[in-house]
Design a protein around this motif. Structure first.
Motif, PDB file in Angstrom:
ATOM      1  N   THR A 122       0.777  -1.214   0.004  1.00  0.00           N
ATOM      2  CA  THR A 122      -0.205   0.004   0.090  1.00  0.00           C
ATOM      3  C   THR A 122       0.791   1.155  -0.007  1.00  0.00           C
ATOM      4  O   THR A 122       0.340   2.219   0.047  1.00  0.00           O
ATOM      5  CB  THR A 122      -1.023  -0.012   1.104  1.00  0.00           C
ATOM      6  OG1 THR A 122      -0.183  -0.169   2.317  1.00  0.00           O
ATOM      7  CG2 THR A 122      -1.979  -0.998   1.166  1.00  0.00           C
ATOM      8  N   LYS A 147       0.124   3.993  -2.404  1.00  0.00           N
ATOM      9  CA  LYS A 147      -1.326   4.734  -2.204  1.00  0.00           C
ATOM     10  C   LYS A 147      -1.135   5.945  -1.392  1.00  0.00           C
ATOM     11  O   LYS A 147      -0.340   5.793  -0.498  1.00  0.00           O
ATOM     12  CB  LYS A 147      -2.143   3.534  -1.724  1.00  0.00           C
ATOM     13  CG  LYS A 147      -2.638   2.513  -2.520  1.00  0.00           C
ATOM     14  CD  LYS A 147      -3.562   2.663  -3.764  1.00  0.00           C
ATOM     15  CE  LYS A 147      -3.829   1.418  -4.472  1.00  0.00           C
ATOM     16  NZ  LYS A 147      -4.573   1.826  -5.567  1.00  0.00           N
ATOM     17  N   SER A 181      -3.661   4.773   2.428  1.00  0.00           N
ATOM     18  CA  SER A 181      -3.660   3.400   2.775  1.00  0.00           C
ATOM     19  C   SER A 181      -4.546   3.030   3.856  1.00  0.00           C
ATOM     20  O   SER A 181      -4.964   3.699   4.605  1.00  0.00           O
ATOM     21  CB  SER A 181      -2.306   2.868   2.862  1.00  0.00           C
ATOM     22  OG  SER A 181      -1.266   3.459   2.176  1.00  0.00           O
TER      23      SER A 181
END
Lengths: 987, 153
Positions: free
Chosen positions: A893, A896, A899
């Protein structure tokens, strides 16, 4: 007279013996009494012919002569003192001036005096006036004036037994007759001894005897109580006189010749009168002689008849010499009446039965004929003597002829009834062969007197015998009856009790119709019927027989045999139940009505039990015979008593062979002592049953191993009966067990071997990984370190590419170090021992989150961890697994902006699964099978760094927790990892 | 008083010896580094071959001990020096390639003061060495050694 003497003789011996005993045992003062000198004999002065004062005033009479004779015989002096009997008796009783007297016997007197041997037995007779029609027997004397001799035993007897008679005591028996003759009383009772003497002295004989002789009495000399010496003298004297015949001589003098002398006295008187008449009229009427002769003849005739009557009267016929005496008597009658035959018949029932006869042939006599037939019938019906001049004439009457079939030889007949009081007991008949012999009225009158005497004699003898006999019988009868009554009463009580308390049913029914007459409590308790239900009703009416034919069968049996034992019958109870009864019945007579007495036992339960027992026995026998295990009964000595088929099969013997053996004989020799010890334990009651294994020898010699269970059966009294033994052939089982045991041992050995191998391998692996962690890293450090050293120390000498190469060397070395670390981790997961405990997964995840956060403080991640997820797991390993997954999520993640990582738990199908989801790079499900293989990566190293060992480690850890791990995901839309833990069940 | 601080480095691998010394020296923390190349040498140095040699060598301020050593391994060395009165208080830092749990536990059990794994990345290694030097030689206080005690006497 003969009978009296016989009786006296018969008793002399007995009496002598009694006297002897009396002398022997009497008290000394008695035996020492002196015989007085002279002995004074005192008695009545007016009791002829026994004692009286003769015309000269001297004592005379039979007893006087007898006493004199005794005195002569025994050589003692005797003097006589006669006077009024009452005075003499009083003097004798109370003074010592009279020593001997004579008295009739009575029980009362016997207490005062001692009686010598009786020398006469007399009877009393009732005298009344001729023509008196009121008095016929002693019972008619009630309230009549009757003269009796004062102070006599008769008087005492009458006072006691006939108190209603008005007795007139007179000084002598003679006076009694005189008193009666002169009409001053209604009757007189005098002894037969005196009567002839007395009657002859009466002025006119207007008296007759009626009724039966009364009150037979023994006449004896008496002395005062205790005068034994004198008594003995008299008794001995009496016996001697009887023996030497003097007694009889004296008796004859006084009782036979006396009468003759009386008659001759009369004759002298008559002759002297006649002589006077002859002197006066001898010349005038010579024919008077013929008259005198005729009168003389008449007198002789009268004399002979009187003799006859006297003799008949004197005759006492007893049972033992009856025939002889009758013959004598009848002969005498025949001779006196100058007839050819004489017959006496006695009424027996409706017949006249021959009692005695003379002068007629036995074959010509009819034994008996009906009392209403012929002349006999006539005599009986008229109660009068009859005479028939010519029987032949009578015979000519057709209807009479049959009555005299045997009397053809006789012509004339006279017959008289035998009266006892006014009852005819028979007839007497006399028969003459002389043609036209006519019996006179006098003949008839005499015949009637003779008949009366005979009747009395017959009756007397019969009565006398019957009386004694009946008396004895009566006493015996009364005694036995009393006893029987007592016994009966006792037994009745007993049976009454037994009847009512018997638990068996007892009932009495009429034979004829089955009506219940009596039942006991047992009947009620068994049938439910009480008395009110059944008494008066028949058994068929209350429907107690299940099959009515049973009653018919019972009644038929009872009628044939009187009893019917053990009849098994079904009865219907009041409530309808049917029971089986065992009934025993018998016919009994109650008040002359036949009844059935039945005793019934309820055997329903017994029958049921018997049946059950039989079924059960069959069942157990079948079970025994068909048992899949060997079974046998063995005596306490080991002898086989019963064996089943399986037993025979196991041991290879036929049953009869086994039954002739003992278990010891077929036991393996080495096991006999062990078996015996077990058996002894059973016999001593140490064990209830025993189980053991032993070897048997089969018939064919094979050895089998058997499992044996034995128990000892005893009866109620603890007598040991036999063993019951179960036997299972376990030879094959044992072999298989042995095989299995061997296999197991082998297997165990192999396991140990394998384990050892494994342990060795593990050790090897351990040292291998140890070496790796030390030795493989060292060169990498050198590569990296010296590359760095070159970069640092020779930085200026290297161009860009050279520096780049050295950096590549360094990063490869570092990569390899990571690979080694991860591989070591993986191998450690496999090798390390596992220790399950309760762990809080939420807390573990929390700590990992913090750890990760620390490494990259700047990252903003939404971490959602469900609280209190508690499970059983190895704390270190589960931490490693969760760390790997969370680290992956963290890593994937990282690109991202926002997350999100979530750790939680879902339940489906009752099972819990944990999940860790992220919104990271995700993966293509196409490759999901490669996720958990070591060294497999779905991302390039420059995209996301990694060794590809993390998830393999996770899978290995989850598998070690008996769980499953899987993943779902899509490229760029995150991934979710699921795992389950089943270690709970392993704890 | 300036005290001469020495480190006894027990390291059989010459590369590691070189790199360790290089890392320590980068921080200028060490005055004197005595290197012995196996356990036996280390014990000889510290305890002497016999009792007479005992106090020939000056005792180091810190012993950096590798575990995997020829002849006598590091754990045995550690055990022996902790059993000797005059060496038992010397701080020992175990510096080794592995971080096997069994080694970590055994080291602390025998009285190691620190357990540090040698990183492969040399830069990190330098950081570690620097940290050890700063901590054990500059920051940590020692009990006064016997010599000094003797001097004061």
């Amino acid at each position: 007279m003969k009978s009296v003497n016989d009786w006296i003789n018969a008793n002399v011996i007995t009496l002598l013996f009694v006297v002897f005993l009396l002398i022997l045992f009497s008290k000394p003062q008695y035996s020492q009494t002196e015989v007085p000198n002279p002995v004074v004999f005192g008695s009545d002065s007016n009791f002829p012919p026994y004692e009286f004062l003769d015309e000269n005033g001297k004592p005379a009479g039979f007893n006087i002569d007898l006493m004199k004779a005794i005195a002569d015989e025994m050589e003692f002096k005797v003097e006589f003192k006669l006077g009024s009997w009452a005075d003499i008796k009083n003097e004798f009783e109370n003074k010592e001036t009279i020593h001997v007297s004579d008295m009739f016997y009575s029980a009362e007197r016997d207490m005062k005096f001692d009686y010598a041997i009786p020398h006469e037995v007399t009877y009393d007779k009732i005298f009344i006036h001729k023509g008196n029609r009121e008095i016929f027997s002693i019972s008619d004397l009630a309230n009549k004036n009757v003269a009796v001799y004062a102070s006599s035993t008769l008087e005492e007897y009458l006072i006691t037994n006939y108190p209603k008679i008005n007795l007139i005591s007179v000084p002598s028996e003679q006076d009694a007759l005189i008193l009666l003759s002169e009409g001053n009383c209604d009757a007189a009772i005098v002894s037969d001894i005196i009567q002839n003497e007395g009657i002859s002295k009466l002025k006119n004989n207007n008296l007759i005897v009626i009724g039966r002789p009364l009150f037979p009495r023994e006449f004896s000399f008496v002395v005062k109580k205790g005068n034994n010496r004198l008594l003995k003298l008299i008794n001995v004297g009496m016996v001697r006189l009887k023996e030497n015949g003097k007694f009889n001589e004296l008796h004859k003098n006084w009782f036979t010749t006396q009468k003759e002398s009386w008659i001759s006295n009369n004759l002298v008187l008559i002759i002297s009168i006649l002589v006077g008449i002859v002197i006066l009229f001898v010349i005038i009427n010579i024919s008077l002689r013929a008259l005198v002769r005729r009168k003389t003849k008449e007198l002789e005739f009268a004399n002979s008849r009187l003799k006859l009557i006297s003799n008949v009267k004197a005759a006492r016929i007893d049972k033992y010499s009856a025939q002889e005496q009758i013959a004598e008597l009848l002969n005498y009658i025949k001779d006196t009446f100058k007839v050819n035959a004489c017959i006496v018949r006695i009424i027996e029932g409706k017949e006249l039965k021959l009692w005695g006869s003379v002068g007629i042939k036995k074959k010509n006599l009819i034994e008996s004929f009906a009392i209403n037939e012929g002349v006999g019938g006539k005599i009986i019906s008229t109660k009068k003597a009859i005479r028939i001049k010519n029987i032949i004439k009578e015979k000519s009457h057709a209807d009479s002829a049959k009555f005299y079939p045997n009397l053809y030889e006789f012509v004339s007949y006279a017959g008289a009834p035998l009266f006892i009081e006014d009852k005819i007991i028979g007839i007497i008949g006399i028969y003459s062969e002389k043609i036209e012999y006519e019996f006179s009225e006098i003949d008839l009158e005499h015949l009637q007197i003779v008949a009366n005497q005979i009747a009395i004699s017959i009756e007397n003898s019969t009565l006398f015998e019957q009386n004694t006999k009946q008396k004895e019988l009566l006493i015996e009868h009364i005694a036995s009856r009393q006893k029987a009554e007592e016994t009966l009463k006792a037994s009745e009580e007993k049976f009454k009790l037994a009847f009512h308390t018997s638990p068996d049913s007892i009932n009495i029914n009429r034979l004829e119709d089955g009506i219940f007459v009596e039942i006991n409590d047992g009947f009620t308790s068994i049938t439910g019927y009480n008395r009110e239900d059944v008494i008066g009703k028949s058994s068929l009416e209350i429907n107690i027989w299940e099959n009515a034919e049973d009653r018919a069968k019972l009644v038929a049996g009872l009628k044939t045999h009187g009893i019917y034992p053990n009849l098994e019958v079904k009865f219907r109870m009041k409530d309808g139940r049917i029971i089986t009864g065992l009934m025993s019945s018998s016919i009994i007579s109650l008040n002359n009505v036949l009844h059935i007495l039945s005793i019934t036992r309820n055997i329903t339960e017994i029958k049921k039990a018997q049946n059950e027992l039989r079924i059960s026995e069959i069942r157990f026998r079948t079970a025994f015979e068909n048992s899949a295990v060997g079974m046998c009964l063995t005596g306490t000595d080991g002898q086989f008593l019963q064996v089943n088929a399986k037993m025979c099969q196991i041991l290879g013997y036929y049953a009869p062979e086994l039954l002739s053996l003992t278990f010891q004989q077929i036991t393996h020799p080495d096991d006999i002592s062990v078996s015996s010890d077990f058996i002894i334990g059973l016999l001593k009651n140490q064990n209830e049953s025993i189980n053991f294994e032993k070897r048997y020898l089969k018939k064919n010699g094979d050895i089998i191993l058997a499992e044996v269970s034995s128990s000892l059966l005893s009866d109620k009294n603890n007598n040991q009966l036999y063993f019951i033994t179960h036997l299972i052939d376990i030879t094959e089982r044992k072999r298989v067990e042995e095989e299995i045991r061997n296999l197991n041992e082998e297997l165990e050995l192999r396991v140990i071997e394998r384990t050892a191998q494994l342990e060795a391998t593990n050790k090897e692996l351990e040292s291998f990984s140890y070496s790796i962690s030390h030795d493989l890293r060292a060169p990498l450090r050198s590569i990296d370190g010296f590359s760095q050293a070159i970069l640092e120390d020779y930085y200026d000498l290297l161009d860009t590419q050279g520096k780049n190469f050295l950096n590549r060397i360094r990063s490869s070395a570092q990569m390899m170090a990571r690979l080694i670390d991860d591989m070591l981790k993986l191998s450690r997961v496999t090798r390390s021992s596992i220790n399950f405990a309760k762990v809080n997964l939420s807390e573990i995840a929390e700590s990992i989150k913090n750890e990760l956060q620390v490494q990259d403080i700047d990252r903003k991640i939404q971490f959602i961890i469900a609280p209190n997820m508690i499970d059983i797991a190895d704390p270190n390993l589960i931490r490693a697994a969760i760390y790997n997954i969370l680290e992956n999520a963290w890593k994937f993640t990282s690109k991202k902006n926002e997350s999100k990582i979530e750790f939680g738990k879902i339940d489906s199908n009752g099972k819990s699964s944990y999940f860790i989801s992220d919104n990271g790079a995700g993966f293509n499900m196409k490759y999901s099978n490669k996720l958990f293989s070591p060294f497999q990566r779905l991302h390039q190293q420059n995209e996301f760094a990694g060794t590809g060992i993390g998830l393999a480690t996770v899978q290995r850890i989850i598998h070690r927790h008996y769980g499953k791990v899987w993943a779902e995901g899509n490229v760029d839309s995150g991934a979710t990892f699921y795992f389950t833990l089943n270690s709970q069940s392993e704890v | 008083m300036t005290m001469k601080k020495t480190i006894l480095l027990v390291e059989d691998n010459s590369d590691d010896e070189l790199l360790t010394i290089r890392a320590l020296k980068k921080n200028h923390l060490v005055n004197d580094i005595i290197v012995v190349r196996d356990g036996a040498e280390a014990l000889d140095y510290l305890l002497g071959k016999n009792t007479d040699d005992k106090l020939k060598n000056p005792l180091p301020t810190l012993i950096i001990l590798d575990l995997k050593l020829p002849k006598i391994d590091g754990l045995e060395v550690l055990k022996r020096i902790r059993n000797e009165e005059h060496t038992k208080l010397i701080p020992v830092v175990v510096l080794t390639s592995s971080k096997e749990q069994q080694d970590v536990i055994a080291s602390y059990g025998f009285g190691a003061n620190s357990f540090i794994r040698k990183p492969v990345d040399f830069n990190k290694f330098v950081e570690v060495a620097s940290s050890i030097g700063v901590y054990w030689l500059a920051m940590n206080e020692f009990p006064k050694n016997n010599e000094e005690n003797n001097e004061f006497k």
